[in-house]
Write a protein that holds these residues in place. Structure first.
Motif, mmCIF file in Angstrom:
data_model
loop_
_atom_site.group_PDB
_atom_site.id
_atom_site.type_symbol
_atom_site.label_atom_id
_atom_site.label_comp_id
_atom_site.label_asym_id
_atom_site.label_seq_id
_atom_site.Cartn_x
_atom_site.Cartn_y
_atom_site.Cartn_z
ATOM 1 N N ASN A 9 1.692 6.435 -0.112
ATOM 2 C CA ASN A 9 0.318 6.509 -0.639
ATOM 3 C C ASN A 9 -0.119 5.225 -1.344
ATOM 4 O OD1 ASN A 9 0.176 9.179 0.280
ATOM 5 N ND2 ASN A 9 1.135 9.904 -1.618
ATOM 6 N N ILE A 10 0.218 4.095 -0.738
ATOM 7 C CA ILE A 10 -0.237 2.815 -1.284
ATOM 8 C C ILE A 10 -1.517 2.433 -0.543
ATOM 9 C CG2 ILE A 10 0.355 0.411 -1.697
ATOM 10 C CD1 ILE A 10 3.304 1.228 -1.304
ATOM 11 N N THR A 11 -2.641 2.514 -1.218
ATOM 12 C CA THR A 11 -3.918 2.177 -0.587
ATOM 13 C C THR A 11 -4.268 0.728 -0.880
ATOM 14 O OG1 THR A 11 -4.717 4.431 -0.722
ATOM 15 C CG2 THR A 11 -6.375 2.701 -0.468
ATOM 16 N N VAL A 12 -4.349 -0.046 0.182
ATOM 17 C CA VAL A 12 -4.737 -1.451 0.060
ATOM 18 C C VAL A 12 -6.203 -1.549 0.455
ATOM 19 C CG1 VAL A 12 -4.343 -3.793 0.881
ATOM 20 C CG2 VAL A 12 -2.422 -2.203 0.616
ATOM 21 N N ALA A 13 -7.032 -2.032 -0.451
ATOM 22 C CA ALA A 13 -8.465 -2.115 -0.163
ATOM 23 C C ALA A 13 -8.927 -3.562 -0.294
ATOM 24 C CB ALA A 13 -9.235 -1.194 -1.092
ATOM 25 N N THR A 14 -9.542 -3.896 -1.391
ATOM 26 C CA THR A 14 -10.135 -5.234 -1.515
ATOM 27 C C THR A 14 -9.406 -6.128 -2.500
ATOM 28 O OG1 THR A 14 -11.614 -4.383 -3.200
ATOM 29 C CG2 THR A 14 -12.429 -4.377 -0.937
ATOM 30 N N THR A 15 -8.448 -5.590 -3.209
ATOM 31 C CA THR A 15 -7.734 -6.418 -4.181
ATOM 32 C C THR A 15 -6.237 -6.353 -3.901
ATOM 33 O OG1 THR A 15 -7.634 -4.567 -5.727
ATOM 34 C CG2 THR A 15 -9.465 -6.098 -5.982
ATOM 35 N N ASN A 16 -5.549 -7.390 -4.325
ATOM 36 C CA ASN A 16 -4.117 -7.452 -4.114
ATOM 37 C C ASN A 16 -3.428 -6.263 -4.788
ATOM 38 O OD1 ASN A 16 -4.464 -9.842 -2.783
ATOM 39 N ND2 ASN A 16 -3.974 -11.113 -4.571
ATOM 40 N N VAL A 17 -2.450 -5.721 -4.086
ATOM 41 C CA VAL A 17 -1.656 -4.636 -4.659
ATOM 42 C C VAL A 17 -0.311 -5.220 -5.053
ATOM 43 C CG1 VAL A 17 -0.520 -2.439 -4.209
ATOM 44 C CG2 VAL A 17 -2.825 -2.864 -3.335
ATOM 45 N N THR A 18 0.031 -5.065 -6.314
ATOM 46 C CA THR A 18 1.314 -5.557 -6.816
ATOM 47 C C THR A 18 2.090 -4.378 -7.395
ATOM 48 O OG1 THR A 18 0.351 -6.037 -8.961
ATOM 49 C CG2 THR A 18 0.355 -7.828 -7.364
ATOM 50 N N ASN A 19 3.320 -4.665 -7.752
ATOM 51 C CA ASN A 19 4.129 -3.642 -8.422
ATOM 52 C C ASN A 19 4.290 -2.364 -7.606
ATOM 53 O OD1 ASN A 19 5.103 -4.745 -10.973
ATOM 54 N ND2 ASN A 19 2.911 -5.004 -11.428
#
Ligand SMILES: [Ca+2]
Ligand SMILES: [Ca+2]
Ligand SMILES: [Ca+2]
Ligand SMILES: [Ca+2]
Length: 546
Positions: free
Chosen positions: A415-425
């Protein structure tokens, strides 16, 4: 000629008494002379000479004229009239057309809109409005102009067909005026391509309310009509009503796109939810002016780009696991080598695999916006099944550096949603569970009776990255009569405990510190067996060893 009812065919000559004579003649139309030859016969039967009564007729001097009005509101007021201050177009001509469809006369329309055929022969005519100085029976207007209606008379009304032709004009004995035409300029729209922008992803909408370009030179655009469901959108919301495409089941409060949607141009709101990815939303529309005239159809286009966003995370050596409710680094020791993280899409397909650095960091770099899982494993070519080296276990996964976890300790972070900003951690925790060792003590003489042997210091265990916290005895020790752990003496299940004793409860867990274990061996040549495991400060245990 065939006679009508009550009529007779002329018999050649007609003779009647001269007394009470009545003769009525219907002259043919136009400039003609009626001639009636006759003779008389007397009382002796003698015929006179023949004479002729002659009646010359002239045609009436009647004219036909009219106007071309700039009628911006068209027939919305049921009247062909002037409803704009602006001039009519130049280069207009009116042609008089007779009952046989033949052009009879052509005159120019004046800059004030008036035209005048002057004297015309009484008959029934049409007038056609066009642009050909030599005459035409086909209506035509300059580009950007349309007919709005025709009417014979200055009063309300029209001929019923808006086409630049005014038919059924009967010219008889009086001047005919106000053979009137209306023309106006329909509104105009323009295509517009907005600068490309990052697709917001998900169900985020973009506001297109102010992106529709339209004008009306001689009036006011009243309504805007959206002619089809906008391409590359998931939903479109117009003035608060959300539509889904035809063939799709609308959600609560939504409607299926009805084909076209027309709303006032004032206070317009248009919100489009673009489909994910690199798409161009297209919104075709036209506007309608206060005369009911439609503009051309134009399209607002909104190109979307996929955002350049990255997905990264860490694998922490988390010796205390989730006992602090946090996936974090709680050991100074390194994580194991040979770890890989695989990005898995919503269909369970591996998208990308990267190595986990010695510092625990991993980074998939730029990823396409979507919802993913990350799986931690040991396969350089990628895997969707989590795995860790021997001696290591997962302790939890969490998206974010804060407290929390995904609820299932399994080496998968979903359930990691990647949209318009960087996803970290996108973080994982691993640790080394404690280990124990079997130990066989030197054989000794059975003390007999109820004498116990002290095994308190015979349990071998360790935890590389933390501290064993508890020791658990998993069954009543074989070949013992009683076992005393701490201050409690146990007898086997099924046996009645003596005073101050307890029946073995199945397992017994006590702290590893200040441990005392005293076993009373059964008499004879027996081997006491004490199975145990320990649990570390992260709650991890191993079950082997005794
Ligand atoms: Ca009008
Ligand atoms: Ca107009
Ligand atoms: Ca922790
Ligand atoms: Ca440990």
């Amino acid at each position: 000629q065939t006679p009508g009812s009550g009529q007779q065919v002329w018999p050649g000559t007609v003779t009647v008494p001269v007394t009470n004579l009545t003769v009525l003649a219907d002259p043919k139309d136009g400039q003609v002379t009626v001639q009636v030859p006759f003779y008389v016969t007397d009382n002796g039967g003698a015929k006179s000479n023949t004479s002729t009564v002659m009646v010359p007729f002239t045609t009436p001097v009647v004219s036909l004229s009219g106007n071309v009005f700039h009628d911006a509101n068209a027939l919305t007021d049921t009247t062909v009239n002037s409803t704009s201050q602006l001039a009519i177009p130049t280069g207009l001509y009116a042609t008089l057309v007779d009952a046989n469809g033949q052009a009879v006369k052509t005159v120019a329309v004046g800059s004030n809109g008036a035209y005048d055929f002057g004297t015309v022969t009484p008959a029934t005519y049409s007038v056609v409005l066009h642009q050909t100085s030599t005459g035409s029976t086909t209506p035509a207007l300059p580009s950007g102009w349309i007919n709005t209606g025709e009417h014979l008379g200055a009063n309300a009304g029209s001929d019923g067909t808006v086409n630049g032709i005014l038919p059924n004009i009967t010219v008889a004995t009086t001047n005919v005026t106000n053979a009137n035409f209306g023309v106006q300029q329909p509104p105009m729209t323009s295509d517009k391509t907005l600068p490309s922008r990052v697709n917001p992803g998900g169900t985020t909408t973009v506001n297109l309310s102010n992106e529709f370009t339209f004008s009306d030179v001689d009036g006011t655009p009243q309504t805007i009509t959206f002619t089809q469901f906008p391409a590359n959108t998931t939903t479109v919301t117009i003035n608060g009503t959300t539509y889904v495409p035809a063939g799709q089941t609308p959600g609560s409060g939504q409607q299926v796109w009805p084909g076209t949607v027309t709303v006032p141009v004032t206070n317009l709101t248009v919100l489009a939810d673009p489909k994910d990815g690199q798409v161009t939303v297209q919104v075709p529309f036209y506007v309608t002016d206060n005369g009911g005239a439609k503009s051309n159809t134009s399209t607002v286009m909104v190109p979307f780009t996929t955002p350049v966003v990255s997905l990264s995370g860490n694998v922490f050596h988390d010796a205390n696991a989730l006992t602090d409710t946090t996936v974090n680094s709680t050991s100074q020791l390194a994580i194991p080598t040979g770890l890989y993280a695989t990005l898995v899409d919503a269909n369970g397909q591996a998208v990308k695999t990267v190595a986990v650095g010695s510092n625990g960091a991993y980074d998939f770099g730029t990823v396409t916006p979507a919802t993913y899982s990350v799986v931690l494993h040991q396969t350089s070519t990628g895997s969707t099944t989590p795995a860790l080296p021997s001696g290591w276990i997962n302790t939890g996964e969490h998206l974010g550096a804060n407290a929390g976890s995904d609820g299932t300790v399994n080496g998968i972070l979903p359930n990691i949603t990647v949209a318009t900003t960087n996803v970290t951690n996108a973080n994982f925790g691993v640790q080394q569970p404690p280990v124990t060792s079997d130990k066989t003590l030197p054989s000794r003489v059975n003390p007999g009776g109820t004498t116990t042997v002290n095994l308190s210091n015979e349990f071998t265990f360790s935890d590389v990255d933390g501290t064993p916290q508890t020791i658990t005895f998993t069954q009543f020790p074989a070949n013992t009569t009683t076992v005393t752990i701490g201050t409690t003496t146990y007898v086997p299940a099924g046996q009645t405990p003596g005073s101050g004793q307890q029946v073995w409860p199945g397992t017994v867990t006590v702290p590893v510190t200040n441990l005392t274990v005293l076993a009373d061996p059964k008499d004879g040549q027996v081997t006491v067996q004490v199975p145990f495991y320990v649990t570390d400060n992260g709650g991890a245990r191993v079950t082997r060893a005794r």
